[in-house]
Enzyme design. Structure first.
Site, PDB file in Angstrom:
ATOM      1  N   PRO A  82       0.862  -0.960  -0.381  1.00 46.68           N
ATOM      2  CA  PRO A  82      -0.290  -0.161   0.268  1.00 46.68           C
ATOM      3  C   PRO A  82       0.517   1.376   0.306  1.00 46.68           C
ATOM      4  O   PRO A  82      -0.093   2.441  -0.119  1.00 46.68           O
ATOM      5  CB  PRO A  82      -0.859  -0.192   1.529  1.00 46.68           C
ATOM      6  CG  PRO A  82       0.226  -0.902   2.265  1.00 46.68           C
ATOM      7  CD  PRO A  82       1.043  -2.299   1.550  1.00 46.68           C
ATOM      8  N   GLY A  84       4.707   3.332  -1.150  1.00 42.89           N
ATOM      9  CA  GLY A  84       5.810   4.046  -2.570  1.00 42.89           C
ATOM     10  C   GLY A  84       6.905   2.916  -1.427  1.00 42.89           C
ATOM     11  O   GLY A  84       7.364   2.426  -2.739  1.00 42.89           O
ATOM     12  N   GLY A  85       6.884   3.253  -0.154  1.00 46.84           N
ATOM     13  CA  GLY A  85       7.717   2.475   0.867  1.00 46.84           C
ATOM     14  C   GLY A  85       7.810   2.417   1.816  1.00 46.84           C
ATOM     15  O   GLY A  85       7.160   3.342   2.419  1.00 46.84           O
ATOM     16  N   GLU A  87      11.038   2.336   5.629  1.00 49.89           N
ATOM     17  CA  GLU A  87      12.241   2.335   5.231  1.00 49.89           C
ATOM     18  C   GLU A  87      12.836   0.933   6.199  1.00 49.89           C
ATOM     19  O   GLU A  87      13.662   1.239   7.318  1.00 49.89           O
ATOM     20  CB  GLU A  87      12.248   4.031   5.831  1.00 49.89           C
ATOM     21  CG  GLU A  87      12.174   3.942   7.566  1.00 49.89           C
ATOM     22  CD  GLU A  87      10.637   4.117   7.259  1.00 49.89           C
ATOM     23  OE1 GLU A  87       9.320   4.722   8.125  1.00 49.89           O
ATOM     24  OE2 GLU A  87       9.390   4.428   6.180  1.00 49.89           O
ATOM     25  N   HIS A 111      14.034   8.746  -0.838  1.00 46.05           N
ATOM     26  CA  HIS A 111      13.505   9.236   0.606  1.00 46.05           C
ATOM     27  C   HIS A 111      13.765   7.929   1.330  1.00 46.05           C
ATOM     28  O   HIS A 111      14.207   8.369   2.411  1.00 46.05           O
ATOM     29  CB  HIS A 111      12.437   9.104   0.436  1.00 46.05           C
ATOM     30  CG  HIS A 111      11.401   9.592   0.854  1.00 46.05           C
ATOM     31  ND1 HIS A 111      10.738  10.985   1.682  1.00 46.05           N
ATOM     32  CD2 HIS A 111      10.775   8.850   2.962  1.00 46.05           C
ATOM     33  CE1 HIS A 111      10.390  10.586   2.463  1.00 46.05           C
ATOM     34  NE2 HIS A 111      10.095   9.276   2.641  1.00 46.05           N
ATOM     35  N   GLU A 112      13.453   6.789   0.941  1.00 48.88           N
ATOM     36  CA  GLU A 112      13.619   5.653   1.371  1.00 48.88           C
ATOM     37  C   GLU A 112      15.536   5.442   2.542  1.00 48.88           C
ATOM     38  O   GLU A 112      15.893   4.965   3.587  1.00 48.88           O
ATOM     39  CB  GLU A 112      13.014   4.066   1.519  1.00 48.88           C
ATOM     40  CG  GLU A 112      12.325   4.074   0.795  1.00 48.88           C
ATOM     41  CD  GLU A 112      11.239   4.675   1.706  1.00 48.88           C
ATOM     42  OE1 GLU A 112      10.865   4.202   2.954  1.00 48.88           O
ATOM     43  OE2 GLU A 112       9.834   5.163   1.593  1.00 48.88           O
ATOM     44  N   HIS A 115      16.180   7.407   5.121  1.00 50.57           N
ATOM     45  CA  HIS A 115      15.556   7.014   6.235  1.00 50.57           C
ATOM     46  C   HIS A 115      16.317   6.573   6.859  1.00 50.57           C
ATOM     47  O   HIS A 115      16.205   6.276   8.744  1.00 50.57           O
ATOM     48  CB  HIS A 115      14.111   6.536   6.644  1.00 50.57           C
ATOM     49  CG  HIS A 115      12.953   7.308   6.683  1.00 50.57           C
ATOM     50  ND1 HIS A 115      12.381   7.235   7.570  1.00 50.57           N
ATOM     51  CD2 HIS A 115      11.765   6.773   5.505  1.00 50.57           C
ATOM     52  CE1 HIS A 115      10.938   8.247   7.176  1.00 50.57           C
ATOM     53  NE2 HIS A 115      11.186   8.105   5.596  1.00 50.57           N
ATOM     54  N   GLU A 134       9.814  12.491   8.686  1.00 50.56           N
ATOM     55  CA  GLU A 134       9.219  12.112   7.742  1.00 50.56           C
ATOM     56  C   GLU A 134       9.867  13.659   7.060  1.00 50.56           C
ATOM     57  O   GLU A 134       9.976  13.808   5.863  1.00 50.56           O
ATOM     58  CB  GLU A 134       7.976  12.132   7.463  1.00 50.56           C
ATOM     59  CG  GLU A 134       7.374  10.630   7.105  1.00 50.56           C
ATOM     60  CD  GLU A 134       8.275   9.739   6.551  1.00 50.56           C
ATOM     61  OE1 GLU A 134       8.805  10.329   5.893  1.00 50.56           O
ATOM     62  OE2 GLU A 134       7.857   8.321   6.899  1.00 50.56           O
ATOM     63  N   ASP A 191      -3.724   6.627  11.622  1.00 49.40           N
ATOM     64  CA  ASP A 191      -3.875   5.961  10.310  1.00 49.40           C
ATOM     65  C   ASP A 191      -5.112   7.286   9.769  1.00 49.40           C
ATOM     66  O   ASP A 191      -4.568   7.326   8.441  1.00 49.40           O
ATOM     67  CB  ASP A 191      -4.391   5.259  10.052  1.00 49.40           C
ATOM     68  CG  ASP A 191      -3.263   3.976  10.473  1.00 49.40           C
ATOM     69  OD1 ASP A 191      -1.822   4.372  10.250  1.00 49.40           O
ATOM     70  OD2 ASP A 191      -3.356   2.977  10.047  1.00 49.40           O
ATOM     71  N   TYR A 199       5.657  15.502   6.286  1.00 54.61           N
ATOM     72  CA  TYR A 199       6.210  15.549   4.878  1.00 54.61           C
ATOM     73  C   TYR A 199       6.782  16.794   4.554  1.00 54.61           C
ATOM     74  O   TYR A 199       8.375  17.397   4.787  1.00 54.61           O
ATOM     75  CB  TYR A 199       6.195  14.741   3.757  1.00 54.61           C
ATOM     76  CG  TYR A 199       6.045  13.232   3.956  1.00 54.61           C
ATOM     77  CD1 TYR A 199       6.943  11.891   3.855  1.00 54.61           C
ATOM     78  CD2 TYR A 199       4.999  12.680   5.087  1.00 54.61           C
ATOM     79  CE1 TYR A 199       6.362  11.109   4.092  1.00 54.61           C
ATOM     80  CE2 TYR A 199       4.754  11.227   5.155  1.00 54.61           C
ATOM     81  CZ  TYR A 199       5.674  10.094   4.532  1.00 54.61           C
ATOM     82  OH  TYR A 199       5.145   9.537   4.238  1.00 54.61           O
TER      83      TYR A 199
END
Length: 434
Positions: A82, A84-85, A87, A111-112, A115, A134, A191, A199
């Protein structure tokens, strides 16, 4: 006969960063410390997509402090993943959506990687302080992207994502506490506040701080921050105190007090709504994308040159072009949308960043009507929430019965987190931004 595998982690990590993957997987070395992992039939494509992975890691390391984790491995998960990535130290999970075949989504991998320092080495102590993970990670990501791909590329990326967060803040409502960098949940599941706000608003705050002390001092501050708080979980008061102490150490008392007097920590961190100061990321390329979109809105686009210009755009510039159409959706009817679609050959686009944005325009304009065949195919092929939730929202606004039928058809494909998020948009209490 039994077979055992063992793994020992000698570096302390937070429990939310523990992850295990199993399957028919192969590993390919990219550089001295970097590897990609995927199913065998995808490994060549994945290895080619991330052939610069070692360069990304080295540049992020150069900007900060030595990489702590030894190796960096990127695992491509099934399309239902669910996000993009994610970490996880030593084994980043990533969506196949970031492997379109043209290296246009490698910034997700950057981005990952970032992290590894912010989030994994220094961690927020609870989800109210999520921006410490973030916002800082996005800041390092953008610095790395700038140094590898150029200033304009970084600014275009920042502009696109800042537009996204602008819509999210408006959707929540300017007084909604979830638009703050320090949301208070009061029993609400974290959530419910998951968005781009920590971010991008966090990134803008750090860019503003950098504008006050200069880039060299800002990078030095980040290195000191990482060394001081490594292997710990912190909150925003730790950050504010450490930054204030750093400014007093590096500047005269008069200059330090002047710098700190310009920072409204309450407005930036605790107050809801838009950032108190707008950070400008406009570039010539950004203006070109907006001008092209506006030429279609004004019915003045030149067919031949428009296609040539659009094809020259990066994925993010194409995203900005479409976002301008979304921002002026009341002007875009089905005929105009069809004309843009045909003129710019949008059916040839393969990157999900472009496809999901265009589907919003197509559905809202009426160019794509129920039963939404191409949208149905798209949301049934990828589970990344960034892509599918806005498309479901657009379908829901157009034809709720068909939108729910499409979700019911694909529900078993989605990750439980995505299922919950999609179900939420069928509630009148939840708004999802474009």
């Amino acid at each position: 006969m039994s077979r055992y595998s063992t793994f020992e982690m000698n570096i302390p990590v937070q429990s939310y960063l523990l992850a295990i993957a199993s399957g028919n997987l192969v590993e390919r070395r990219i550089g001295n410390r970097t590897f990609v992992i995927s199913e065998p039939e995808e490994i060549e494509k994945v290895a080619n997509e991330f052939s610069e992975l070692e360069d990304f890691l080295s540049e992020a390391e150069r900007l900060t402090i030595p990489y702590e984790w030894g190796v960096y491995k990127l695992l491509i998960l099934p399309p239902s993943f669910p996000f993009g990535g994610m970490e996880n130290p030593l084994l980043t999970f990533a969506s196949p959506a970031i492997v379109p075949g043209d290296k246009s989504s490698v910034d997700v991998a950057i981005h990952e990687i970032a992290h590894s320092w912010f989030g994994n080495l220094v961690t927020n102590n609870n989800w109210t302080n999520f921006w410490l993970n973030e916002g800082f990670t996005t800041f390092l990501e953008r610095k790395t992207v700038r140094n590898i791909f150029g200033e304009d590329f970084m600014k275009v990326t920042a502009k696109l994502e800042n537009q996204t967060v602008y819509f999210e803040i408006l959707d929540y409502g300017l007084e909604n506490g979830f638009t703050s960098l320090h949301p208070v949940f009061n029993g609400t599941h974290p959530d419910e506040a998951l968005s781009d706000i920590p971010y991008e608003k966090g990134f803008q705050f750090l860019i503003y701080l950098e504008s006050l002390i200069g880039e060299d001092y800002m990078l030095e501050f980040l290195r000191s921050y990482l060394k001081n708080f490594a292997y710990t979980s912190i909150d925003v008061t730790n950050f504010i105190s450490f930054f204030s102490e750093y400014v007093h150490q590096k500047f005269t008392t008069t200059d330090a007090e002047e710098i700190l007097s310009k920072i409204d920590f309450d407005a930036w961190i605790y107050a809801p709504g838009l950032p108190p100061i707008t950070v400008d990321f406009e570039t010539k390329e950004y203006n070109d994308a907006i001008e092209l979109a506006q030429s279609f809105l004004d019915a003045k686009a030149n067919v031949t040159s428009a296609l040539q210009i659009f094809k020259s755009f990066s994925v993010n510039l194409k995203g900005l072009f479409i976002s301008h159409l979304i921002d002026n959706q009341e002007i875009v009817d089905d005929c105009m949308a069809q004309y843009i679609y045909d003129t710019l050959q949008l059916g040839d686009e393969i990157n999900g960043e472009v496809v999901f944005r265009w589907l919003i325009v197509a559905i809202r304009s009426g160019q794509l009507r129920a039963p939404f065949e191409s949208a149905d195919e798209f949301v049934g092929s990828i589970g990344r929430m960034k892509y599918v939730i806005p498309v479901y929202q657009a379908m829901l606004d157009s034809n709720a019965a068909i939108a729910k039928a499409i979700f019911n058809k694909h529900e078993d494909f989605y990750h439980p987190i995505a299922i919950k998020a999609i179900q939420d948009i069928f509630s009148e209490d939840v708004l999802i931004s474009a």
